[in-house]
Design a protein around this motif. Sequence first.
Motif, PDB file in Angstrom:
ATOM      1  N   SER A  66       0.849  -1.187   0.000  1.00 55.32           N
ATOM      2  CA  SER A  66       0.000   0.000   0.000  1.00 55.32           C
ATOM      3  C   SER A  66       0.889   1.243   0.000  1.00 55.32           C
ATOM      4  N   ASN A  67       0.267   2.402  -0.194  1.00 54.26           N
ATOM      5  CA  ASN A  67       0.974   3.677  -0.104  1.00 54.26           C
ATOM      6  C   ASN A  67       0.885   4.255   1.310  1.00 54.26           C
ATOM      7  N   SER A  68       0.764   3.356   2.286  1.00 50.30           N
ATOM      8  CA  SER A  68       0.642   3.779   3.677  1.00 50.30           C
ATOM      9  C   SER A  68       1.986   4.313   4.191  1.00 50.30           C
ATOM     10  N   PRO A  69       1.983   5.366   5.029  1.00 55.46           N
ATOM     11  CA  PRO A  69       0.782   6.144   5.396  1.00 55.46           C
ATOM     12  C   PRO A  69       0.332   7.017   4.234  1.00 55.46           C
ATOM     13  N   ALA A  70      -0.949   7.033   3.985  1.00 56.08           N
ATOM     14  CA  ALA A  70      -1.487   7.726   2.820  1.00 56.08           C
ATOM     15  C   ALA A  70      -2.062   9.066   3.234  1.00 56.08           C
ATOM     16  N   CYS A  71      -2.221   9.891   2.232  1.00 55.96           N
ATOM     17  CA  CYS A  71      -2.859  11.173   2.425  1.00 55.96           C
ATOM     18  C   CYS A  71      -4.056  11.257   1.491  1.00 55.96           C
ATOM     19  N   THR A  73      -2.670  29.383   3.646  1.00 52.81           N
ATOM     20  CA  THR A  73      -1.347  28.760   3.659  1.00 52.81           C
ATOM     21  C   THR A  73      -1.144  27.956   2.385  1.00 52.81           C
ATOM     22  N   HIS A  74      -0.033  28.207   1.702  1.00 51.89           N
ATOM     23  CA  HIS A  74       0.451  27.314   0.640  1.00 51.89           C
ATOM     24  C   HIS A  74       1.507  26.411   1.263  1.00 51.89           C
ATOM     25  N   ALA A  75       1.333  25.016   1.109  1.00 57.03           N
ATOM     26  CA  ALA A  75       2.272  24.083   1.768  1.00 57.03           C
ATOM     27  C   ALA A  75       2.213  22.730   1.058  1.00 57.03           C
ATOM     28  N   GLN A  76       2.897  21.771   1.635  1.00 53.88           N
ATOM     29  CA  GLN A  76       2.802  20.360   1.206  1.00 53.88           C
ATOM     30  C   GLN A  76       2.289  19.537   2.385  1.00 53.88           C
ATOM     31  N   ASP A  77       1.494  18.466   2.008  1.00 53.62           N
ATOM     32  CA  ASP A  77       1.095  17.532   3.077  1.00 53.62           C
ATOM     33  C   ASP A  77       2.223  16.544   3.309  1.00 53.62           C
ATOM     34  N   VAL A  95      -5.397  45.527  22.540  1.00 59.64           N
ATOM     35  CA  VAL A  95      -4.516  45.025  21.475  1.00 59.64           C
ATOM     36  C   VAL A  95      -4.861  43.554  21.228  1.00 59.64           C
ATOM     37  N   VAL A  96      -5.216  43.262  19.997  1.00 60.89           N
ATOM     38  CA  VAL A  96      -5.609  41.889  19.611  1.00 60.89           C
ATOM     39  C   VAL A  96      -4.549  41.294  18.701  1.00 60.89           C
ATOM     40  N   THR A  97      -4.132  40.055  19.028  1.00 60.86           N
ATOM     41  CA  THR A  97      -3.206  39.297  18.166  1.00 60.86           C
ATOM     42  C   THR A  97      -3.998  38.176  17.485  1.00 60.86           C
ATOM     43  N   PHE A  98      -3.889  38.159  16.137  1.00 60.77           N
ATOM     44  CA  PHE A  98      -4.552  37.093  15.371  1.00 60.77           C
ATOM     45  C   PHE A  98      -3.541  35.973  15.154  1.00 60.77           C
ATOM     46  N   VAL A  99      -3.915  34.750  15.546  1.00 57.13           N
ATOM     47  CA  VAL A  99      -2.997  33.598  15.532  1.00 57.13           C
ATOM     48  C   VAL A  99      -3.569  32.520  14.614  1.00 57.13           C
ATOM     49  N   THR A 100      -2.736  31.962  13.737  1.00 58.44           N
ATOM     50  CA  THR A 100      -3.124  30.776  12.935  1.00 58.44           C
ATOM     51  C   THR A 100      -2.406  29.555  13.473  1.00 58.44           C
ATOM     52  N   VAL A 101      -3.100  28.416  13.442  1.00 57.15           N
ATOM     53  CA  VAL A 101      -2.548  27.164  13.996  1.00 57.15           C
ATOM     54  C   VAL A 101      -2.573  26.097  12.899  1.00 57.15           C
ATOM     55  N   PRO A 102      -1.438  25.763  12.270  1.00 59.25           N
ATOM     56  CA  PRO A 102      -1.419  24.662  11.277  1.00 59.25           C
ATOM     57  C   PRO A 102      -1.487  23.302  11.993  1.00 59.25           C
ATOM     58  N   MET A 103      -2.353  22.436  11.513  1.00 63.58           N
ATOM     59  CA  MET A 103      -2.577  21.143  12.155  1.00 63.58           C
ATOM     60  C   MET A 103      -2.304  19.997  11.171  1.00 63.58           C
ATOM     61  N   ASN A 104      -1.845  18.834  11.751  1.00 62.39           N
ATOM     62  CA  ASN A 104      -1.753  17.538  11.050  1.00 62.39           C
ATOM     63  C   ASN A 104      -0.744  17.552   9.911  1.00 62.39           C
ATOM     64  N   GLY A 105       0.444  17.946  10.191  1.00 63.48           N
ATOM     65  CA  GLY A 105       1.539  17.693   9.280  1.00 63.48           C
ATOM     66  C   GLY A 105       1.589  18.582   8.066  1.00 63.48           C
ATOM     67  N   ILE A 106       1.615  19.894   8.264  1.00 63.41           N
ATOM     68  CA  ILE A 106       1.824  20.822   7.140  1.00 63.41           C
ATOM     69  C   ILE A 106       3.324  21.029   6.980  1.00 63.41           C
ATOM     70  N   VAL A 107       3.821  20.878   5.768  1.00 63.12           N
ATOM     71  CA  VAL A 107       5.248  20.983   5.485  1.00 63.12           C
ATOM     72  C   VAL A 107       5.489  22.224   4.628  1.00 63.12           C
ATOM     73  N   ASN A 108       6.545  22.976   5.026  1.00 68.92           N
ATOM     74  CA  ASN A 108       6.959  24.173   4.262  1.00 68.92           C
ATOM     75  C   ASN A 108       5.799  25.144   4.033  1.00 68.92           C
ATOM     76  N   PRO A 109       5.159  25.576   5.095  1.00 68.03           N
ATOM     77  CA  PRO A 109       4.016  26.456   4.888  1.00 68.03           C
ATOM     78  C   PRO A 109       4.450  27.883   4.527  1.00 68.03           C
ATOM     79  N   VAL A 110       3.637  28.567   3.759  1.00 66.85           N
ATOM     80  CA  VAL A 110       3.784  29.995   3.443  1.00 66.85           C
ATOM     81  C   VAL A 110       2.444  30.637   3.782  1.00 66.85           C
ATOM     82  N   PHE A 111       2.473  31.593   4.764  1.00 69.54           N
ATOM     83  CA  PHE A 111       1.230  32.144   5.286  1.00 69.54           C
ATOM     84  C   PHE A 111       0.909  33.488   4.628  1.00 69.54           C
ATOM     85  N   GLN A 112      -0.355  33.797   4.617  1.00 68.12           N
ATOM     86  CA  GLN A 112      -0.834  35.118   4.176  1.00 68.12           C
ATOM     87  C   GLN A 112      -2.135  35.416   4.909  1.00 68.12           C
TER      88      GLN A 112
END
Length: 495
Positions: free
Chosen positions: A317-322, A453-457, A406-423
């Motif tokens: 199989s291609n496990s672990p699969a995405c 986010t632009h990234a790879q799984d 003063v408010v801070t906006f926070v993003t949380v990438p979950m479950n294995g994001i690789v090489n993310p680019v945020f906007q």
Amino acid sequence: QLSDAAGNFTSPVNIGSVPANTSGTITGTLPGIMAGGTGYRLRIVSSNTADTSDPSLAISIGNMVPAKPVAAANTPLCTSSGDLMLTATTATPGVVWSWTGPMSFISAAQNPNVSNPGTLNAGDYIVQASIYGCKSEKDTVTVVINQMPALIYGGANSPLCVGTLLQLTSTSSSPGVSWGWTGPMGYSANVQSPTTMTTSTGMSGDYVVSATENGCTVKDTVAVQVKATPVVNATANTPVCAGTPLNMLATSSTPGATYVWTGPLGFTSNSASTGLASPTVAMSGNYSVTASLNGCSGTYILPVLVNPMPAPPVAGSNSPACDTLKLTASSTPGAIYAGTGAAAFTSTQQNPIIPGATPGNNGTYTVVATLGNCSAAPVSIQASVNPKPYLGAYASPNDTVCEGTVVTFVTVPMNGIVNPVFQWFKNNVAVPGQDQLRYVGAYTTGDTFFCRTHAQDLCGNNITLFSNKIGMVVLPVINNLSATISSEPAVPKPG
């Protein structure tokens, strides 16, 4: 003197005399008219010296010619077939009989016999009847005595088995004889040594052969035994797979039969129930079983097929699969596949694909390869699916705040994001330069914020993720406060 017809001398009749006292003969003359009878007697009476003799035996006196007799015989006869029996009849009672015939035959019996006559005893036999010395006309019976054919001896190829040919034979006899056979089930034939068609047990019994010439027949009897041939049948759990037991069973309607099996690669067995513990494909073919009883046998041909056992496939199989789980199995030509797995997965494809897979598809996957009716051992693998990556976002300290917070906006990438680019986006418009996990910016009530986010799984696939939107609410600051305190009930209670 002559008595009356009853032999009485009450009134004797003098029928002759002689004047002498010496021995001699007296000639008498019967009276012209007298009754016929069989009881007359004679006596002698002398005068010097006076004496009377005893009466004679009874004599018959009459004036009658017997009716012509009728002669008969049990003719024609065959030599060695019994006595010649002559018979004679006449309408005149009390007659005396006289027979003459060949070979100086004479007889005074009315119905004489000639024991075991031969051909020389054939010819005319003459009979005559007489009474009171008066003789009848003669009658003749011509006796024919034929020579009995030479003895014969029958034979047969007995005992024999049902289904084989019965061959009857007989030794030769006299030239010119005609032959005849009779036997069970209405059997008949008119040749010296007949051959019957296929036999059955009902044809057992006595067969009689006869040779006939001129009405004379000789016979012999042959006892024939037709033994039952066992009727055999056989079954098997065919087709079977190579390496799995082959079981064969022979049965017969004839109790007590013995069995012999033969088959491919020199297979033999003497048991009704037999088989092969671990057959190979080369052991396919016809297996023959013969059932025998009392020298008779029947055979049955049992076709057996041993199919090849496919090799267990190599599963992968291609496990672990995405997102898409791909299962694979190495190929066995002509095989079909059956797979089962997590989340009630089933498939008949060699290489099935599960689109939209999630961690709920994690687990054991099993595949079985089947060729014909043969299935290889099942092969199992463990397969897993990576959780689907996503972006979370929140406002700190909250999305509802007081003016000036003063408010801070926070993003949380979950479950294995690789090489993310945020906007970051405000009111759906990209905020220049805001490409980090955190963003602090101006806001008013009604403003919305989210991150892209632009990234790879984890499988290296390029993905674009958007966080949830954050809607802001700004509360005004209240400077004057008042408070009231009351209690229920009005009077406090202990405790």
